[in-house]
Design an enzyme around this catalytic site. Structure first.
Site, short mmCIF file in Angstrom:
data_model
loop_
_atom_site.label_atom_id
_atom_site.label_comp_id
_atom_site.label_asym_id
_atom_site.label_seq_id
_atom_site.Cartn_x
_atom_site.Cartn_y
_atom_site.Cartn_z
N CYS A 9 -0.17 -5.96 11.42
CA CYS A 9 -0.32 -4.99 10.47
C CYS A 9 0.98 -4.61 9.62
CB CYS A 9 -1.25 -3.63 10.59
SG CYS A 9 -0.17 -2.68 11.85
N HIS A 36 -1.67 2.00 13.23
CA HIS A 36 -2.18 1.03 12.31
C HIS A 36 -1.69 1.40 11.00
CE1 HIS A 36 -4.46 -2.51 10.96
NE2 HIS A 36 -5.17 -1.89 10.07
N HIS A 67 -5.20 -4.92 4.26
CA HIS A 67 -4.58 -4.98 5.81
C HIS A 67 -4.74 -6.15 6.36
CE1 HIS A 67 -7.77 -3.15 8.27
NE2 HIS A 67 -8.36 -3.90 7.40
#
Length: 329
Positions: free
Chosen positions: A241, A290, A302
């Site tokens: 990420c 995240h 993402h």
């Protein structure tokens, strides 16, 4: 005869007991229930949260090792330069010592004193002073260079020791992540939800409203759609990420740090309200495990998790109240 019957009965009883034990054992194994889809989904969600945190910890430690190794390499280069300088000064020092011995500057004094011509005597004294000054200069430079060399050696050794210690930490974190990701992958395959992705995916053309460097970042981000998530990866064939957001904004000329933690910290003076999001803004989860990029319309792009690919998702569906905040690069 009676003894023989007793032995046969004992044998039959033993065999019967053994059979009962086997049946009971098999029964308990057969009776053990397989997890339901709901239970598997719940476990997967828990694994995702654990993996997010662990991967970012690994990334943080890996970056620390890179910094330590870079510091050691830099100091190693400086040490090499100091060694060369000391070697050159040593040659100058030897040449000066030989010259002093050959000229015998102490023996020059009687010649100066016996000079009949005052001007000649003063000239000789000046030459002797110059020799002494040159010798002193070389000695001082050699001493300073040696001190610098000792300092460089000590710093380089400290940096190398630090890098070695961090490398051990990196290896430890790597083992933890590999174990967790392996469990995650097995569960995804059991649920038939493992998507290997395509490292050569051409992605999707961005047609959104962003402008300036945010548009450049999102154009790059959309071109990565379909590429697999891989922990610790920064492209071009796969991403995690924070590696994904770093690579996207690097394309727009903005240098982001490597991890979610450092990107959030980097953006301390660039925070924006969640009510005023603009395409390109960085989005962070609570706990900083995240992150993604806002694309407008209540959606973000993402690199999600193991067994999934870069994609666009709804903020409401994905974050489920776990959104911490946003940063505008």
């Amino acid at each position: 005869m009676a003894v023989r019957r007793m032995r046969r009965s004992a044998t039959l009883a033993g065999a019967l007991c053994a059979a009962i034990v086997v049946l009971l054992t098999q029964g308990s194994a057969i009776a053990e229930p397989r997890p339901t889809v709901a239970q598997a989904e719940a476990k997967l969600a828990k694994l995702e949260d654990q993996a997010d945190q662990m991967v970012e910890r690994y990334n943080t430690v890996a970056e620390k090792y890179k910094a330590s190794k870079k510091k050691y390499d830099r100091l190693g280069g400086q040490l090499k330069s100091e060694l060369t300088k000391v070697a050159e000064l040593r040659e100058d020092l030897v040449a000066t010592a030989v010259g002093t011995y050959q000229s015998g500057d102490i023996l020059l004094w009687p010649g100066f004193v016996n000079q009949q011509d005052p001007a000649a005597m003063l000239s000789g004294l000046a030459a002797g002073n110059q020799l002494a000054a040159a010798r002193d200069r070389v000695l001082r430079e050699f001493d300073l260079a040696n001190r610098g060399l000792r300092d460089r050696r000590a710093k380089a050794k400290a940096a190398l020791d630090e890098a070695r210690d961090v490398l051990e930490e990196v290896r430890g974190e790597r083992k933890k992540v590999e174990k967790l990701v392996g469990e995650q992958e097995r569960l995804l395959r059991r649920l038939n939800r493992f998507n290997p992705g395509d490292p050569n995916s051409a992605g999707v053309r961005y047609t959104g409203p962003a402008s300036g460097n945010a548009r450049v970042a999102l154009q790059f981000a959309f071109a990565q759609i379909g590429k697999p998530y891989r922990w610790g990866a920064t492209g071009p064939g796969s991403y995690d990420c924070s590696g994904f957001t770093q690579a996207s904004w690097a394309k727009a000329g903005v240098s982001l740090p490597r991890t979610t933690y450092t990107q959030w910290s980097w953006g301390a003076s660039r925070r924006v309200s969640l009510d005023a999001l603009q395409p390109g803004d960085l989005l962070f989860s609570k706990g900083l495990g995240h992150m993604g990029m806002y694309v407008g319309g209540g959606k973000m792009i993402h690199a999600p998790r193991t067994g999934d690919v870069v994609k666009v998702v709804s903020l409401d569906d994905y974050w489920r109240g776990r959104l911490l905040g946003a940063v505008r690069p």
